[in-house]
Motif scaffolding. Structure first.
Motif, PDB file in Angstrom:
ATOM      1  N   GLU A   1       0.839  -1.207   0.000  1.00 41.09           N
ATOM      2  CA  GLU A   1       0.000   0.000   0.000  1.00 41.09           C
ATOM      3  C   GLU A   1       0.873   1.257   0.000  1.00 41.09           C
ATOM      4  O   GLU A   1       0.594   2.217  -0.727  1.00 41.09           O
ATOM      5  CB  GLU A   1      -0.925  -0.001   1.218  1.00 41.09           C
ATOM      6  CG  GLU A   1      -2.106  -0.968   1.143  1.00 41.09           C
ATOM      7  CD  GLU A   1      -1.750  -2.384   1.568  1.00 41.09           C
ATOM      8  OE1 GLU A   1      -2.642  -3.239   1.594  1.00 41.09           O
ATOM      9  OE2 GLU A   1      -0.554  -2.646   1.869  1.00 41.09           O
TER      10      GLU A   1
ATOM     11  N   LYS B   1       0.739   3.940  -3.169  1.00 41.37           N
ATOM     12  CA  LYS B   1       0.246   5.323  -3.036  1.00 41.37           C
ATOM     13  C   LYS B   1       1.358   6.330  -2.807  1.00 41.37           C
ATOM     14  O   LYS B   1       1.200   7.525  -3.092  1.00 41.37           O
ATOM     15  CB  LYS B   1      -0.749   5.390  -1.868  1.00 41.37           C
ATOM     16  CG  LYS B   1      -2.018   4.578  -2.092  1.00 41.37           C
ATOM     17  CD  LYS B   1      -2.970   4.665  -0.913  1.00 41.37           C
ATOM     18  CE  LYS B   1      -2.454   3.900   0.278  1.00 41.37           C
ATOM     19  NZ  LYS B   1      -3.446   3.843   1.384  1.00 41.37           N
TER      20      LYS B   1
ATOM     21  N   THR C   1     -10.500  -5.854  -3.313  1.00 43.90           N
ATOM     22  CA  THR C   1     -10.227  -4.470  -2.905  1.00 43.90           C
ATOM     23  C   THR C   1      -8.820  -4.120  -3.336  1.00 43.90           C
ATOM     24  O   THR C   1      -7.866  -4.842  -3.020  1.00 43.90           O
ATOM     25  CB  THR C   1     -10.364  -4.306  -1.382  1.00 43.90           C
ATOM     26  OG1 THR C   1     -11.686  -4.675  -0.987  1.00 43.90           O
ATOM     27  CG2 THR C   1     -10.102  -2.857  -0.969  1.00 43.90           C
ATOM     28  N   THR C   2      -8.672  -3.021  -4.073  1.00 47.22           N
ATOM     29  CA  THR C   2      -7.369  -2.615  -4.591  1.00 47.22           C
ATOM     30  C   THR C   2      -6.500  -2.045  -3.465  1.00 47.22           C
ATOM     31  O   THR C   2      -6.973  -1.776  -2.352  1.00 47.22           O
ATOM     32  CB  THR C   2      -7.525  -1.565  -5.698  1.00 47.22           C
ATOM     33  OG1 THR C   2      -8.122  -0.388  -5.135  1.00 47.22           O
ATOM     34  CG2 THR C   2      -8.404  -2.095  -6.826  1.00 47.22           C
TER      35      THR C   2
ATOM     36  N   GLU D   1      -4.269  -1.902 -13.646  1.00 47.03           N
ATOM     37  CA  GLU D   1      -4.629  -2.087 -12.230  1.00 47.03           C
ATOM     38  C   GLU D   1      -3.455  -2.666 -11.437  1.00 47.03           C
ATOM     39  O   GLU D   1      -3.640  -3.216 -10.359  1.00 47.03           O
ATOM     40  CB  GLU D   1      -5.855  -2.988 -12.090  1.00 47.03           C
ATOM     41  CG  GLU D   1      -7.161  -2.328 -12.464  1.00 47.03           C
ATOM     42  CD  GLU D   1      -7.545  -1.173 -11.535  1.00 47.03           C
ATOM     43  OE1 GLU D   1      -6.943  -1.045 -10.449  1.00 47.03           O
ATOM     44  OE2 GLU D   1      -8.457  -0.400 -11.895  1.00 47.03           O
TER      45      GLU D   1
ATOM     46  N   ASP E   1      -5.372   0.849  -3.175  1.00 48.18           N
ATOM     47  CA  ASP E   1      -5.787   2.198  -2.782  1.00 48.18           C
ATOM     48  C   ASP E   1      -7.240   2.238  -2.309  1.00 48.18           C
ATOM     49  O   ASP E   1      -7.854   3.301  -2.239  1.00 48.18           O
ATOM     50  CB  ASP E   1      -5.562   3.191  -3.923  1.00 48.18           C
ATOM     51  CG  ASP E   1      -6.279   2.801  -5.205  1.00 48.18           C
ATOM     52  OD1 ASP E   1      -6.826   1.677  -5.259  1.00 48.18           O
ATOM     53  OD2 ASP E   1      -6.289   3.611  -6.152  1.00 48.18           O
ATOM     54  N   GLY E   2      -7.811   1.051  -1.974  1.00 50.01           N
ATOM     55  CA  GLY E   2      -9.102   1.007  -1.304  1.00 50.01           C
ATOM     56  C   GLY E   2     -10.321   0.928  -2.183  1.00 50.01           C
ATOM     57  O   GLY E   2     -11.453   0.964  -1.680  1.00 50.01           O
ATOM     58  N   ARG E   3     -10.167   0.806  -3.493  1.00 50.10           N
ATOM     59  CA  ARG E   3     -11.326   0.705  -4.376  1.00 50.10           C
ATOM     60  C   ARG E   3     -11.827  -0.740  -4.448  1.00 50.10           C
ATOM     61  O   ARG E   3     -11.055  -1.685  -4.287  1.00 50.10           O
ATOM     62  CB  ARG E   3     -10.971   1.187  -5.785  1.00 50.10           C
ATOM     63  CG  ARG E   3     -10.663   2.678  -5.865  1.00 50.10           C
ATOM     64  CD  ARG E   3     -10.163   3.074  -7.252  1.00 50.10           C
ATOM     65  NE  ARG E   3      -8.855   2.508  -7.543  1.00 50.10           N
ATOM     66  CZ  ARG E   3      -8.607   1.625  -8.500  1.00 50.10           C
ATOM     67  NH1 ARG E   3      -9.601   1.180  -9.277  1.00 50.10           N
ATOM     68  NH2 ARG E   3      -7.392   1.172  -8.683  1.00 50.10           N
ATOM     69  N   SER E   4     -13.124  -0.915  -4.732  1.00 50.91           N
ATOM     70  CA  SER E   4     -13.706  -2.245  -4.901  1.00 50.91           C
ATOM     71  C   SER E   4     -13.852  -2.547  -6.385  1.00 50.91           C
ATOM     72  O   SER E   4     -14.389  -1.735  -7.144  1.00 50.91           O
ATOM     73  CB  SER E   4     -15.078  -2.336  -4.224  1.00 50.91           C
ATOM     74  OG  SER E   4     -14.943  -2.179  -2.822  1.00 50.91           O
ATOM     75  N   LEU E   5     -13.342  -3.707  -6.792  1.00 51.10           N
ATOM     76  CA  LEU E   5     -13.453  -4.124  -8.191  1.00 51.10           C
ATOM     77  C   LEU E   5     -14.272  -5.402  -8.287  1.00 51.10           C
ATOM     78  O   LEU E   5     -14.124  -6.310  -7.461  1.00 51.10           O
ATOM     79  CB  LEU E   5     -12.071  -4.369  -8.796  1.00 51.10           C
ATOM     80  CG  LEU E   5     -11.162  -3.173  -9.081  1.00 51.10           C
ATOM     81  CD1 LEU E   5      -9.891  -3.651  -9.784  1.00 51.10           C
ATOM     82  CD2 LEU E   5     -11.863  -2.139  -9.928  1.00 51.10           C
TER      83      LEU E   5
END
Length: 278
Positions: free
Chosen positions: A112, A116, A212-213, A238, A215-219
């Protein structure tokens, strides 16, 4: 790196001539008489830049605040009496300053952090030599700005932040990026690898990946192809940021570990044959 004469004398660069004389005479107390030019060469490791210590030179290269050279400032016999042959002080300055070996430290970072980017602060203690040549310990905070996409093995160098000792250039402090293991992803270059266990039924009938990526996104990634051994689903852009251009990313590669049944009944085998027969 040039010799800092003011530091050797233990005075400020704006010191007056009288203060410089006093500081130099104090430094010279423990030495025996000797030729000024020879002393300078042994003390600093190269020939005098002052055009002769005896007062005939024009000072430091490019001009000097000391007309007539340093010998003219202190007197013709001053440098000759400053350092002694074989004295303790003479041997201390006889060699060129050497650079201490770098001090390397591992800096574990999560995926992480490396995805980021982040800033890490490291507190260090080091010894320095003050103007009076006394050693004292100081504490400093070093800020390490980790850029998105940095890889394991990346080095961040803080020049000459090691301990100060006589006739030694302080060591560089080097932090080396290391990657902590991640529960979901592994890294290969700029790509992220994810391995999922699925059943044979899911492999044959379709499967949907939820993740969950970093950086906190849901795919949500539906897979409609038949998943066979060695199959990979590639999701472009990604993966990890490219260090030289963080707007670009590697790929996310999803691998599958298909769990086959260990036994089938006669009826199950017959059913599969009927379903899969050409």
């Amino acid at each position: 790196m040039g010799v800092d004469y003011y530091k050797i004398l233990g005075v400020d660069r704006n010191a007056k001539d009288d203060d410089l004389k006093k500081a130099y005479r104090k430094l010279a107390m423990s030495f025996n008489p000797r030729s000024a030019d020879d002393i300078f060469a042994e003390f600093f490791g190269y020939s005098s830049p002052f055009g002769g210590m005896g007062g005939g030179g024009s000072g430091v290269r490019g001009g000097s605040r000391f007309p007539g050279g340093m010998g003219g400032m202190f007197g013709d016999d001053f440098f000759g009496s400053a350092f002694g042959a074989g004295g303790e002080g003479a041997s201390m300055y006889a060699q060129h300053p050497r650079k201490a070996a770098p001090i390397e430290n591992r800096l574990p970072c999560s995926l992480e952090d490396l995805f980021k980017g982040t800033a890490k602060k490291m507190k260090i203690s080091r010894e320095i030599v003050d103007a009076s040549r006394k050693t004292m310990t100081v504490e400093e905070i070093l800020t390490i700005n980790i850029k998105p996409g940095w890889k394991k093995g990346t080095k961040i160098t803080f020049p000459e932040k090691g301990n100060e000792t006589p006739n030694v250039i302080p060591a560089d402090i080097v932090f080396i990026i290391d990657e902590k293991p991640h529960d979901v992803f592994a890294r290969e270059g700029n790509d992220l690898i994810m391995t999922l266990k699925i059943s044979l039924v899911e492999a044959l009938t379709g499967y949907t990946v939820h993740l969950t990526t970093l950086d906190g996104r849901s795919l949500t990634i539906p897979i409609n192809s038949i998943i066979h051994p060695g199959y990979e689903e590639v999701v472009h852009q990604e993966g990890m940021p490219v260090p030289k251009d963080p707007s670009r990313k590697g790929n996310l590669r999803i691998k599958f570990n298909v769990k086959f049944p260990t036994r089938l009944t006669y009826e199950q085998k017959a059913g599969i044959k009927r379903l899969l027969a050409p």
